[in-house]
Motif scaffolding. Structure first.
Motif, short mmCIF file in Angstrom:
data_model
loop_
_atom_site.label_atom_id
_atom_site.label_comp_id
_atom_site.label_asym_id
_atom_site.label_seq_id
_atom_site.Cartn_x
_atom_site.Cartn_y
_atom_site.Cartn_z
N SER A 84 -5.46 -0.39 0.64
CA SER A 84 -5.23 0.17 1.97
C SER A 84 -4.78 1.61 1.79
O SER A 84 -4.13 1.96 0.80
CB SER A 84 -4.17 -0.64 2.72
OG SER A 84 -2.96 -0.70 1.99
N TRP A 85 -5.14 2.46 2.74
CA TRP A 85 -4.84 3.88 2.64
C TRP A 85 -4.60 4.41 4.04
O TRP A 85 -5.23 3.95 5.01
CB TRP A 85 -6.00 4.63 1.98
CG TRP A 85 -5.77 6.08 1.73
CD1 TRP A 85 -4.91 6.64 0.84
CD2 TRP A 85 -6.45 7.18 2.37
NE1 TRP A 85 -5.00 8.01 0.88
CE2 TRP A 85 -5.93 8.37 1.81
CE3 TRP A 85 -7.43 7.26 3.36
CZ2 TRP A 85 -6.37 9.63 2.21
CZ3 TRP A 85 -7.87 8.51 3.76
CH2 TRP A 85 -7.33 9.68 3.19
N ALA A 86 -3.68 5.33 4.18
CA ALA A 86 -3.32 5.83 5.51
C ALA A 86 -3.24 7.34 5.53
O ALA A 86 -2.83 7.98 4.54
CB ALA A 86 -1.98 5.24 5.95
N THR A 87 -3.65 7.92 6.65
CA THR A 87 -3.40 9.32 6.95
C THR A 87 -2.28 9.35 7.99
O THR A 87 -1.72 8.32 8.35
CB THR A 87 -4.66 9.99 7.51
OG1 THR A 87 -4.98 9.41 8.78
CG2 THR A 87 -5.84 9.80 6.57
N SER A 88 -1.99 10.53 8.51
CA SER A 88 -0.94 10.63 9.51
C SER A 88 -1.34 9.98 10.84
O SER A 88 -0.49 9.66 11.66
CB SER A 88 -0.57 12.10 9.76
OG SER A 88 -1.73 12.82 10.20
N TYR A 92 -6.72 2.70 6.85
CA TYR A 92 -8.06 2.29 6.45
C TYR A 92 -7.97 1.19 5.39
O TYR A 92 -7.06 1.19 4.55
CB TYR A 92 -8.84 3.47 5.86
CG TYR A 92 -9.00 4.62 6.82
CD1 TYR A 92 -10.07 4.66 7.70
CD2 TYR A 92 -8.06 5.65 6.87
CE1 TYR A 92 -10.21 5.70 8.60
CE2 TYR A 92 -8.19 6.70 7.77
CZ TYR A 92 -9.26 6.71 8.63
OH TYR A 92 -9.40 7.74 9.53
N ARG A 93 -8.92 0.27 5.46
CA ARG A 93 -9.14 -0.69 4.38
C ARG A 93 -10.26 -0.11 3.53
O ARG A 93 -11.36 0.14 4.04
CB ARG A 93 -9.53 -2.05 4.97
CG ARG A 93 -9.64 -3.16 3.94
CD ARG A 93 -9.94 -4.48 4.62
NE ARG A 93 -11.29 -4.52 5.15
CZ ARG A 93 -11.71 -5.44 6.02
NH1 ARG A 93 -10.88 -6.34 6.48
NH2 ARG A 93 -12.97 -5.43 6.43
N VAL A 94 -9.99 0.11 2.27
CA VAL A 94 -10.88 0.92 1.43
C VAL A 94 -11.40 0.10 0.25
O VAL A 94 -10.67 -0.68 -0.36
CB VAL A 94 -10.13 2.16 0.89
CG1 VAL A 94 -11.05 3.01 0.01
CG2 VAL A 94 -9.58 3.00 2.04
N ASN A 95 -12.68 0.29 -0.06
CA ASN A 95 -13.25 -0.20 -1.31
C ASN A 95 -13.86 0.99 -2.04
O ASN A 95 -14.65 1.75 -1.46
CB ASN A 95 -14.33 -1.26 -1.07
CG ASN A 95 -15.06 -1.64 -2.35
OD1 ASN A 95 -16.07 -1.05 -2.71
ND2 ASN A 95 -14.52 -2.61 -3.06
N VAL A 96 -13.47 1.16 -3.28
CA VAL A 96 -14.07 2.18 -4.14
C VAL A 96 -14.91 1.46 -5.18
O VAL A 96 -14.46 0.50 -5.80
CB VAL A 96 -12.99 3.04 -4.83
CG1 VAL A 96 -13.65 4.14 -5.66
CG2 VAL A 96 -12.03 3.63 -3.81
N HIS A 97 -16.15 1.92 -5.37
CA HIS A 97 -17.05 1.24 -6.29
C HIS A 97 -17.98 2.25 -6.96
O HIS A 97 -17.92 3.45 -6.68
CB HIS A 97 -17.87 0.18 -5.55
CG HIS A 97 -18.62 0.72 -4.36
ND1 HIS A 97 -18.04 0.93 -3.13
CD2 HIS A 97 -19.93 1.09 -4.21
CE1 HIS A 97 -18.93 1.40 -2.27
NE2 HIS A 97 -20.09 1.52 -2.91
N ILE A 98 -18.81 1.73 -7.83
CA ILE A 98 -19.76 2.55 -8.59
C ILE A 98 -21.17 2.19 -8.17
O ILE A 98 -21.51 1.01 -8.03
CB ILE A 98 -19.61 2.33 -10.11
CG1 ILE A 98 -18.14 2.48 -10.53
CG2 ILE A 98 -20.51 3.28 -10.89
CD1 ILE A 98 -17.55 3.84 -10.28
N SER A 106 -16.10 3.18 0.56
CA SER A 106 -16.34 2.56 1.87
C SER A 106 -14.99 2.34 2.54
O SER A 106 -14.09 1.75 1.94
CB SER A 106 -17.07 1.23 1.73
OG SER A 106 -18.38 1.43 1.22
N MET A 107 -14.86 2.82 3.78
CA MET A 107 -13.59 2.77 4.48
C MET A 107 -13.77 2.06 5.82
O MET A 107 -14.64 2.42 6.61
CB MET A 107 -13.05 4.18 4.72
CG MET A 107 -12.96 5.02 3.45
SD MET A 107 -12.53 6.76 3.74
CE MET A 107 -10.85 6.56 4.34
N ARG A 108 -12.97 1.05 6.06
CA ARG A 108 -12.96 0.34 7.35
C ARG A 108 -11.74 0.80 8.14
O ARG A 108 -10.61 0.72 7.67
CB ARG A 108 -12.92 -1.18 7.11
CG ARG A 108 -12.59 -2.05 8.33
CD ARG A 108 -13.65 -2.01 9.39
NE ARG A 108 -14.97 -2.34 8.90
CZ ARG A 108 -15.43 -3.59 8.75
NH1 ARG A 108 -14.66 -4.61 9.04
NH2 ARG A 108 -16.67 -3.79 8.32
#
Length: 361
Positions: A84-88, A92-98, A106-108
């Motif tokens: 999970s990642w947040a801005t101000s 976002y629910r995030v997946n980082v892949h190759i 990909s960010m939800r």
């Protein structure tokens, strides 16, 4: 993967501008892929933003600001990491892949504010589930069908009215709860616990009243969730199934054949409701849920015990007065209320010919 993932100086990629544009257009998902311009999902379709193609070094620098050391290590060894990642302004629910040897993100979008239950256009029978003292409540559907939002709204209803201890086990944490009337603890997979099963096993020693399990994705987690419901807890969870009968069968099929009779009995005693959702394109833009609701009365419990799950759709249809709703009845209501087009309704129906006759009546 020939970049330094520990880099922290963001260069040419305008991440704030991309996210701001996505927010203004009501995007549910943002895709950042090397060699492609940013792509967002608005309602059901993908839209390319008017940005230059993203470069691998730009994505690498962005990852350096998003991922901690443990997440970077997981990405290096497994080529995928969820977080999970947040801005101000947004989470976002995030997946980082190759892909093709290069990084992609990909960010939800996760709404900052938990929507009140009454604003979700859900059947009336769902709200009383927040009053249950114990048992198992399942919200099912495809990815992106609004399961997390429904569960969050149910928990928020409980949090605003009862003095309970709520523990959530999530992958990753999406909606963030402030303890209101309840004490709310939120644990994230990979950061606060190694697995759902481990988190659930230890949660039972932490004096919970209500446990949210992000997904019943394996036998151990499912078994522990059913046991927790049996021992007097209210357990909320999700499955990637499309209707109530498939949900019951999916759970039973997780178990070895020699245990299935016993688990049918356990499930019949603990299951309180199955809510199966699908988001359909709304007239004028946006999405609206079509929802099947199964409420477990004595007839449903007998059906589960006796392995007659094929009868569940008929039971739902004949018990509308109790608040049960079939998927097609929900879809028909959306058409009659002017929320979706008929072609959308028919395309998502379980019995298009019958629904066509209903809509023509």
């Amino acid at each position: 993967m020939n970049c330094d993932l520990a880099a922290t100086d963001v260069n040419g990629m305008d991440i704030e501008g991309i996210l701001s544009c996505a927010s203004e257009r009501g995007a549910s998902d943002i895709h950042l892929v090397s060699g492609e311009p940013p792509v967002i999902r608005v309602d059901t379709g993908l839209v390319r933003l008017e940005y230059p193609p993203l470069q691998e070094d730009e994505l690498c620098n962005q990852l350096g600001t998003m991922l901690n050391d443990k997440q970077l290590s997981t990405l290096q060894t497994q080529q995928d990491v969820d977080l999970s990642w947040a801005t101000s302004s947004c989470r976002y629910r995030v997946n980082v892949h190759i892909q093709r040897g290069l990084h992609a993100i990909s960010m939800r979008t996760v709404k900052s504010n938990i929507p009140p239950l009454e604003t979700l256009n859900l059947p009336p029978a769902i709200a009383p589930l927040a009053e249950l003292p114990r048992g198992l409540v399942l919200v099912t559907g495809d990815t992106g069908s609004g399961k997390s939002t429904t569960l969050a709204s149910l928990l928020d209803r409980i949090n605003s009215s009862k003095n309970k201890h709520i523990i959530t086990l999530e992958d990753p944490v999406e909606y963030v709860f402030d303890s209101n009337c309840c004490l709310v603890e939120q644990r994230e997979l990979g950061r606060d616990m190694p697995s759902f099963a481990s988190g659930l096993k230890h949660a039972l020693r932490q004096d919970p009243d209500i446990i949210l399990v992000g997904e019943m994705r394996d036998l151990e987690t499912t078994s522990l969730a059913i046991s927790a419901a049996e021992t007097g807890h209210l357990v909320l969870s999700t499955l990637h199934t499309v209707n109530a009968s498939q949900t019951v069968e999916r759970i039973i099929d997780m178990y070895p054949a020699n245990q299935q009779s016993q688990v049918r009995s356990m499930l019949a005693n603990t299951l309180k409701a199955v809510i199966s959702q699908a988001l359909l394109q709304k007239i004028g833009g946006g999405m609206v849920p079509a929802v099947e609701v199964l409420l477990c009365d004595p007839a449903v419990r007998n059906i589960i015990r006796e392995a007659r799950t094929f009868e569940i759709p008929n039971v739902i249809e004949t018990n509308s007065r109790k608040g049960m709703v079939t998927r097609d009845a929900s879809i028909a209501t959306l058409v009659f209320n002017g929320l979706i087009e008929r072609d959308v309704a028919l395309a998502n129906s379980t019995d298009p010919q019958r629904l066509h006759m209903t809509l023509a009546a």
